[in-house]
Motif scaffolding. Structure first.
Motif, mmCIF file in Angstrom:
data_model
loop_
_atom_site.group_PDB
_atom_site.id
_atom_site.type_symbol
_atom_site.label_atom_id
_atom_site.label_comp_id
_atom_site.label_asym_id
_atom_site.label_seq_id
_atom_site.Cartn_x
_atom_site.Cartn_y
_atom_site.Cartn_z
ATOM 1 N N PRO A 67 0.373 3.462 3.151
ATOM 2 C CA PRO A 67 -1.058 3.690 2.900
ATOM 3 C C PRO A 67 -1.360 4.069 1.447
ATOM 4 C CG PRO A 67 -0.380 4.868 4.861
ATOM 5 C CD PRO A 67 0.860 4.342 4.225
ATOM 6 N N ILE A 68 -0.456 4.818 0.834
ATOM 7 C CA ILE A 68 -0.662 5.216 -0.556
ATOM 8 C C ILE A 68 -0.660 3.993 -1.465
ATOM 9 C CG2 ILE A 68 0.338 6.512 -2.487
ATOM 10 C CD1 ILE A 68 1.379 8.523 -0.357
ATOM 11 N N VAL A 69 0.321 3.124 -1.255
ATOM 12 C CA VAL A 69 0.406 1.901 -2.066
ATOM 13 C C VAL A 69 -0.808 1.013 -1.823
ATOM 14 C CG1 VAL A 69 1.730 -0.231 -2.401
ATOM 15 C CG2 VAL A 69 2.905 1.960 -2.253
ATOM 16 N N MET A 70 -1.213 0.870 -0.562
ATOM 17 C CA MET A 70 -2.380 0.029 -0.268
ATOM 18 C C MET A 70 -3.650 0.601 -0.885
ATOM 19 S SD MET A 70 -2.012 -1.592 3.495
ATOM 20 C CE MET A 70 -0.930 -0.517 4.385
ATOM 21 N N CYS A 71 -3.796 1.915 -0.849
ATOM 22 C CA CYS A 71 -4.989 2.524 -1.455
ATOM 23 C C CYS A 71 -4.979 2.341 -2.975
ATOM 24 C CB CYS A 71 -5.084 3.993 -1.096
ATOM 25 S SG CYS A 71 -5.590 4.277 0.617
ATOM 26 N N LEU A 72 -3.803 2.420 -3.589
ATOM 27 C CA LEU A 72 -3.721 2.155 -5.026
ATOM 28 C C LEU A 72 -4.030 0.701 -5.334
ATOM 29 C CD1 LEU A 72 -0.624 4.292 -6.045
ATOM 30 C CD2 LEU A 72 -3.027 4.732 -6.570
ATOM 31 N N MET A 73 -3.589 -0.194 -4.459
ATOM 32 C CA MET A 73 -3.924 -1.609 -4.642
ATOM 33 C C MET A 73 -5.409 -1.848 -4.400
ATOM 34 S SD MET A 73 -0.555 -3.395 -2.954
ATOM 35 C CE MET A 73 -1.262 -5.016 -2.944
ATOM 36 N N GLY A 74 -6.053 -0.907 -3.735
ATOM 37 C CA GLY A 74 -7.486 -0.982 -3.515
ATOM 38 C C GLY A 74 -8.278 -0.923 -4.799
ATOM 39 N N LEU A 75 -7.644 -0.470 -5.882
ATOM 40 C CA LEU A 75 -8.305 -0.514 -7.180
ATOM 41 C C LEU A 75 -8.532 -1.953 -7.626
ATOM 42 C CD1 LEU A 75 -6.314 2.321 -8.952
ATOM 43 C CD2 LEU A 75 -8.633 2.459 -8.025
ATOM 44 N N LEU A 76 -7.668 -2.856 -7.155
ATOM 45 C CA LEU A 76 -7.797 -4.273 -7.501
ATOM 46 C C LEU A 76 -8.683 -5.025 -6.520
ATOM 47 C CD1 LEU A 76 -4.038 -4.924 -8.323
ATOM 48 C CD2 LEU A 76 -5.904 -4.442 -9.932
ATOM 49 N N ASP A 77 -8.539 -4.710 -5.248
ATOM 50 C CA ASP A 77 -9.311 -5.403 -4.213
ATOM 51 C C ASP A 77 -9.668 -4.389 -3.133
ATOM 52 O OD1 ASP A 77 -10.477 -7.237 -2.516
ATOM 53 O OD2 ASP A 77 -8.592 -8.168 -1.906
ATOM 54 N N GLU A 78 -10.944 -4.297 -2.787
ATOM 55 C CA GLU A 78 -11.388 -3.267 -1.856
ATOM 56 C C GLU A 78 -10.858 -3.465 -0.438
ATOM 57 O OE1 GLU A 78 -15.768 -4.929 -0.632
ATOM 58 O OE2 GLU A 78 -15.570 -3.716 -2.433
ATOM 59 N N LEU B 221 -7.979 -1.189 0.082
ATOM 60 C CA LEU B 221 -8.412 0.191 0.290
ATOM 61 C C LEU B 221 -8.765 0.428 1.754
ATOM 62 C CD1 LEU B 221 -9.112 2.949 -0.940
ATOM 63 C CD2 LEU B 221 -11.409 2.070 -1.332
ATOM 64 N N LEU B 222 -9.473 -0.503 2.342
ATOM 65 C CA LEU B 222 -9.836 -0.387 3.752
ATOM 66 C C LEU B 222 -8.585 -0.346 4.630
ATOM 67 C CD1 LEU B 222 -11.985 -0.464 6.035
ATOM 68 C CD2 LEU B 222 -11.710 -2.932 5.997
ATOM 69 N N TRP B 223 -7.661 -1.260 4.401
ATOM 70 C CA TRP B 223 -6.433 -1.291 5.201
ATOM 71 C C TRP B 223 -5.570 -0.065 4.949
ATOM 72 C CZ3 TRP B 223 -6.205 -3.907 9.363
ATOM 73 C CH2 TRP B 223 -6.918 -5.093 9.481
ATOM 74 N N GLY B 224 -5.568 0.423 3.727
ATOM 75 C CA GLY B 224 -4.809 1.637 3.421
ATOM 76 C C GLY B 224 -5.354 2.845 4.154
ATOM 77 N N LEU B 225 -6.678 2.967 4.185
ATOM 78 C CA LEU B 225 -7.279 4.095 4.895
ATOM 79 C C LEU B 225 -7.086 3.985 6.404
ATOM 80 C CD1 LEU B 225 -10.570 4.506 2.839
ATOM 81 C CD2 LEU B 225 -8.536 5.963 2.782
ATOM 82 N N LEU B 226 -7.164 2.767 6.931
ATOM 83 C CA LEU B 226 -6.938 2.590 8.370
ATOM 84 C C LEU B 226 -5.481 2.843 8.753
ATOM 85 C CD1 LEU B 226 -9.130 -0.549 9.144
ATOM 86 C CD2 LEU B 226 -9.548 1.819 9.828
ATOM 87 N N SER B 227 -4.557 2.505 7.862
ATOM 88 C CA SER B 227 -3.147 2.695 8.200
ATOM 89 C C SER B 227 -2.734 4.166 8.175
ATOM 90 C CB SER B 227 -2.254 1.875 7.269
ATOM 91 O OG SER B 227 -2.347 2.351 5.949
ATOM 92 N N THR B 228 -3.552 5.025 7.587
ATOM 93 C CA THR B 228 -3.228 6.453 7.649
ATOM 94 C C THR B 228 -3.277 6.968 9.077
ATOM 95 O OG1 THR B 228 -5.516 7.077 7.196
ATOM 96 C CG2 THR B 228 -4.033 6.940 5.305
ATOM 97 N N MET B 229 -4.106 6.354 9.916
ATOM 98 C CA MET B 229 -4.139 6.760 11.326
ATOM 99 C C MET B 229 -2.817 6.425 12.013
ATOM 100 S SD MET B 229 -7.974 5.906 12.583
ATOM 101 C CE MET B 229 -8.333 4.468 11.619
ATOM 102 N N LEU B 230 -2.256 5.272 11.701
ATOM 103 C CA LEU B 230 -0.953 4.910 12.273
ATOM 104 C C LEU B 230 0.139 5.842 11.766
ATOM 105 C CD1 LEU B 230 -1.138 1.021 12.106
ATOM 106 C CD2 LEU B 230 -1.364 2.492 14.107
ATOM 107 N N THR B 231 0.017 6.261 10.513
ATOM 108 C CA THR B 231 0.980 7.214 9.967
ATOM 109 C C THR B 231 0.928 8.525 10.757
ATOM 110 O OG1 THR B 231 0.766 6.264 7.763
ATOM 111 C CG2 THR B 231 1.623 8.500 7.903
ATOM 112 N N GLY B 232 -0.273 9.013 10.997
ATOM 113 C CA GLY B 232 -0.422 10.246 11.765
ATOM 114 C C GLY B 232 0.094 10.107 13.183
ATOM 115 N N LEU B 233 -0.201 8.970 13.807
ATOM 116 C CA LEU B 233 0.279 8.734 15.168
ATOM 117 C C LEU B 233 1.800 8.713 15.212
ATOM 118 C CD1 LEU B 233 -0.361 8.008 18.127
ATOM 119 C CD2 LEU B 233 -0.284 5.611 17.425
ATOM 120 N N PHE B 234 2.427 8.002 14.279
ATOM 121 C CA PHE B 234 3.891 7.961 14.224
ATOM 122 C C PHE B 234 4.452 9.361 14.054
ATOM 123 C CE2 PHE B 234 7.565 8.131 11.382
ATOM 124 C CZ PHE B 234 8.523 7.520 12.173
ATOM 125 N N GLN B 235 3.875 10.122 13.145
ATOM 126 C CA GLN B 235 4.431 11.443 12.874
ATOM 127 C C GLN B 235 4.255 12.399 14.053
ATOM 128 O OE1 GLN B 235 3.801 13.160 9.041
ATOM 129 N NE2 GLN B 235 5.569 11.917 8.494
#
Length: 111
Positions: free
Chosen positions: A15-26, A29-43
């Motif tokens: 998610p961090i990498v995707m959010c940083l790539m969100g600087l290039l394409d929004e 950013l959307l996918w990075g923010l959504l994937s944080t939910m999967l990160t929380g679920l996994f953890q």
């Protein structure tokens, strides 16, 4: 356990990498923010599994207690509409919990 540590780092880092790539394409950013939910679920699932394996581990008990406390605060702030508290404190708790579980896993590898 080492493979699980590497998987955890990947799931936290994606998610961090995707959010940083969100600087290039929004869209990233959307996918990075959504994937944080999967990160929380996994953890949370992995934290519960570790707690079941080692129920007397104080660090895992503290982690799981903080997860429960997070959800209680979140649901309470939603119920009473206290958005200011939720915006400031609740956004900092999940990254701290992710870091704490990562440290717990790392210490288990070192033993």
């Amino acid at each position: 356990m080492k493979n699980l540590f590497n998987l955890n780092l990947f799931i936290i880092g994606a998610p961090i990498v995707m959010c940083l790539m969100g600087l290039l394409d929004e869209n990233f950013l959307l996918w990075g923010l959504l994937s944080t939910m999967l990160t929380g679920l996994f953890q949370v699932v992995f934290g519960i599994a570790m707690l079941i394996d080692e129920p007397k581990n104080k660090h895992l008990q503290l982690y799981f207690s903080c997860v429960i406390l997070f959800f209680c605060i979140w649901l309470t702030s939603l119920k009473f509409g206290y958005v200011n508290f939720g915006n400031t404190v609740l956004f900092t708790i999940p990254p701290c919990l992710a870091l704490y579980l990562t440290v717990i896993i790392y210490k288990k590898i070192e033993k």
